[in-house]
Motif scaffolding. Sequence first.
Motif, PDB file in Angstrom:
ATOM      1  N   GLN A  45       0.835  -1.205   0.000  1.00  0.00           N
ATOM      2  CA  GLN A  45       0.000   0.000   0.000  1.00  0.00           C
ATOM      3  C   GLN A  45       0.870   1.256   0.000  1.00  0.00           C
ATOM      4  OE1 GLN A  45      -3.624   0.167   2.452  1.00  0.00           O
ATOM      5  NE2 GLN A  45      -2.862   2.086   3.303  1.00  0.00           N
ATOM      6  N   LYS A  46       1.941   1.261   0.792  1.00  0.00           N
ATOM      7  CA  LYS A  46       2.835   2.423   0.853  1.00  0.00           C
ATOM      8  C   LYS A  46       3.509   2.653  -0.505  1.00  0.00           C
ATOM      9  CE  LYS A  46       6.705   4.306   3.561  1.00  0.00           C
ATOM     10  NZ  LYS A  46       7.668   4.542   2.458  1.00  0.00           N
ATOM     11  N   THR A  47       3.997   1.570  -1.116  1.00  0.00           N
ATOM     12  CA  THR A  47       4.638   1.694  -2.422  1.00  0.00           C
ATOM     13  C   THR A  47       3.643   2.161  -3.476  1.00  0.00           C
ATOM     14  OG1 THR A  47       6.214  -0.056  -1.866  1.00  0.00           O
ATOM     15  CG2 THR A  47       5.948   0.468  -4.200  1.00  0.00           C
ATOM     16  N   LEU A  48       2.440   1.590  -3.441  1.00  0.00           N
ATOM     17  CA  LEU A  48       1.393   1.976  -4.387  1.00  0.00           C
ATOM     18  C   LEU A  48       1.084   3.464  -4.273  1.00  0.00           C
ATOM     19  CD1 LEU A  48      -0.904   1.292  -6.418  1.00  0.00           C
ATOM     20  CD2 LEU A  48      -2.366   0.899  -4.419  1.00  0.00           C
ATOM     21  N   TRP A  49       0.917   3.964  -3.064  1.00  0.00           N
ATOM     22  CA  TRP A  49       0.610   5.382  -2.843  1.00  0.00           C
ATOM     23  C   TRP A  49       1.704   6.267  -3.431  1.00  0.00           C
ATOM     24  CZ3 TRP A  49      -3.290   8.451  -1.634  1.00  0.00           C
ATOM     25  CH2 TRP A  49      -3.033   9.750  -1.176  1.00  0.00           C
ATOM     26  N   GLU A  50       2.959   5.918  -3.142  1.00  0.00           N
ATOM     27  CA  GLU A  50       4.074   6.729  -3.629  1.00  0.00           C
ATOM     28  C   GLU A  50       4.160   6.685  -5.151  1.00  0.00           C
ATOM     29  OE1 GLU A  50       7.274   4.961  -1.482  1.00  0.00           O
ATOM     30  OE2 GLU A  50       6.882   6.097   0.367  1.00  0.00           O
ATOM     31  N   GLU A  51       3.962   5.503  -5.734  1.00  0.00           N
ATOM     32  CA  GLU A  51       4.018   5.385  -7.195  1.00  0.00           C
ATOM     33  C   GLU A  51       2.865   6.132  -7.861  1.00  0.00           C
ATOM     34  OE1 GLU A  51       4.331   1.494  -8.814  1.00  0.00           O
ATOM     35  OE2 GLU A  51       6.098   0.967  -7.668  1.00  0.00           O
ATOM     36  N   THR A  52       1.696   6.060  -7.234  1.00  0.00           N
ATOM     37  CA  THR A  52       0.529   6.748  -7.798  1.00  0.00           C
ATOM     38  C   THR A  52       0.740   8.253  -7.777  1.00  0.00           C
ATOM     39  OG1 THR A  52      -0.914   4.948  -7.053  1.00  0.00           O
ATOM     40  CG2 THR A  52      -1.970   7.031  -7.633  1.00  0.00           C
ATOM     41  N   LEU A  53       1.251   8.783  -6.663  1.00  0.00           N
ATOM     42  CA  LEU A  53       1.523  10.218  -6.588  1.00  0.00           C
ATOM     43  C   LEU A  53       2.558  10.630  -7.632  1.00  0.00           C
ATOM     44  CD1 LEU A  53       1.595  11.159  -2.790  1.00  0.00           C
ATOM     45  CD2 LEU A  53      -0.325  11.090  -4.380  1.00  0.00           C
ATOM     46  N   GLN A  54       3.567   9.792  -7.805  1.00  0.00           N
ATOM     47  CA  GLN A  54       4.600  10.107  -8.793  1.00  0.00           C
ATOM     48  C   GLN A  54       4.003  10.180 -10.193  1.00  0.00           C
ATOM     49  OE1 GLN A  54       7.966   7.440  -8.710  1.00  0.00           O
ATOM     50  NE2 GLN A  54       8.815   8.217 -10.630  1.00  0.00           N
ATOM     51  N   GLU A  55       3.138   9.227 -10.527  1.00  0.00           N
ATOM     52  CA  GLU A  55       2.507   9.238 -11.854  1.00  0.00           C
ATOM     53  C   GLU A  55       1.586  10.442 -12.007  1.00  0.00           C
ATOM     54  OE1 GLU A  55       0.342   6.568 -15.179  1.00  0.00           O
ATOM     55  OE2 GLU A  55       2.052   5.972 -13.981  1.00  0.00           O
ATOM     56  N   MET A  56       0.825  10.759 -10.962  1.00  0.00           N
ATOM     57  CA  MET A  56      -0.124  11.872 -11.035  1.00  0.00           C
ATOM     58  C   MET A  56       0.594  13.218 -11.154  1.00  0.00           C
ATOM     59  SD  MET A  56      -3.084  10.474 -11.092  1.00  0.00           S
ATOM     60  CE  MET A  56      -2.590   8.860 -11.713  1.00  0.00           C
ATOM     61  N   ARG A  57       1.764  13.348 -10.501  1.00  0.00           N
ATOM     62  CA  ARG A  57       2.515  14.610 -10.576  1.00  0.00           C
ATOM     63  C   ARG A  57       2.946  14.927 -12.003  1.00  0.00           C
ATOM     64  NH1 ARG A  57       5.184  12.638  -5.736  1.00  0.00           N
ATOM     65  NH2 ARG A  57       4.415  13.771  -3.918  1.00  0.00           N
ATOM     66  N   GLU A  58       3.101  13.901 -12.836  1.00  0.00           N
ATOM     67  CA  GLU A  58       3.493  14.112 -14.223  1.00  0.00           C
ATOM     68  C   GLU A  58       2.325  14.583 -15.081  1.00  0.00           C
ATOM     69  OE1 GLU A  58       5.204  10.461 -15.520  1.00  0.00           O
ATOM     70  OE2 GLU A  58       6.840  10.517 -14.058  1.00  0.00           O
ATOM     71  N   ILE A  59       1.105  14.513 -14.508  1.00  0.00           N
ATOM     72  CA  ILE A  59      -0.092  14.816 -15.269  1.00  0.00           C
ATOM     73  C   ILE A  59      -0.796  16.069 -14.752  1.00  0.00           C
ATOM     74  CG2 ILE A  59      -2.351  13.905 -16.019  1.00  0.00           C
ATOM     75  CD1 ILE A  59      -1.177  11.107 -15.335  1.00  0.00           C
ATOM     76  N   THR A  60      -0.798  16.235 -13.426  1.00  0.00           N
ATOM     77  CA  THR A  60      -1.600  17.294 -12.820  1.00  0.00           C
ATOM     78  C   THR A  60      -0.885  17.889 -11.622  1.00  0.00           C
ATOM     79  OG1 THR A  60      -3.847  17.803 -12.037  1.00  0.00           O
ATOM     80  CG2 THR A  60      -2.846  15.765 -11.213  1.00  0.00           C
ATOM     81  N   SER A  61      -1.434  18.982 -11.108  1.00  0.00           N
ATOM     82  CA  SER A  61      -0.923  19.567  -9.858  1.00  0.00           C
ATOM     83  C   SER A  61      -1.724  18.965  -8.703  1.00  0.00           C
ATOM     84  CB  SER A  61      -1.099  21.092  -9.880  1.00  0.00           C
ATOM     85  OG  SER A  61      -0.351  21.662 -10.931  1.00  0.00           O
TER      86      SER A  61
END
Length: 328
Positions: free
Chosen positions: A306-322
């Motif tokens: 869950q911790k890794t998923l959260w961090e990876e998801t935020l990383q992907e989202m930062r490339e798309i949106t603020s």
Amino acid sequence: MGQSKVTPLPSNLDLAGKTAVVTGASAGMGLETARQLLARNCDTLILAVRNTTKGEACAQELLNNPTIKAKAKCPVVKVLPLDVDRYESVQSFAKCLQKEVPVVNILVLNAGIARLNMERAPTGHERCLQVNYLSNALLLFDLLPNLYSSAEKSGFATRVTWVGSRRHDGGGTFESAPPAPGTSILNRLDSDERSSVTTRYADSKLLCAMFMYALAPRLDSSKIVLNMVCPGMVSTGMSDFLPWYGRVLAGALKVVKGARPVEVGGLLIVNAAVVAGVEGHGRHFSDKEIMEVSEYIRSEAGQAVQKTLWEETLQEMREITSLPAEIS
């Protein structure tokens, strides 16, 4: 063994003055959820659909429904395009919604798919991962400012209900074949080797549940109440992607398990969206009952995923949106 009986919604449930958004609203439980919201006096309903021509036909069908047509006040039903295969469509929808709808009281994240074969979305991700998980995460992040401002304008917490699945409970392939430390969770689900019709859907729903458990504590529950609900096995066209013999087997399973009418599935979604209290914030409902967080998600291994998923998801989202301040 059949499924348990579901009790009706409160007879005095009245959504007058409310605006609701339902994704994946052109068929199945999405369309039925929309109908039930309108039947309980929802003033404005947004149908978020991939095919707007089909969506307009659904809007007319809803407005022609005898129960809805008999209402003293005719509701407003709008159709907005939302293709959850594509990030750009998700962002265009979020911008359009904020422009056209000043207050959103209810958001139902219903859009989802299951697939027999490995397919890629235009983003490059496996389609179940994209449609069921990543696009919903982006939509939530992009809409958070609007959902908070809606609560401030209306004086009531904005309700967000995500349609999940009890099939996440067993931990899927993450429990049966634990990822090595440092393994990318998103890459694992994108892998051709790991992709299987028997696990693809359940694994994507596990990610949804983990994300919801991670996001909810970061939200102000007096402004946004976020939950997830599994309406059980429901008689919809969800298995239509299967070949004929698969549809026969799925139909037999629905008979054995006592698949619920779509009206009951919609009822359970509406219950989570507007009846369940703030105690359900950050929780997963099974029918009308709050599920305990699964043993796998509570485990050390599950918490690491869950911790890794959260961090990876935020990383992907930062490339798309603020990302909103409370998230970033």
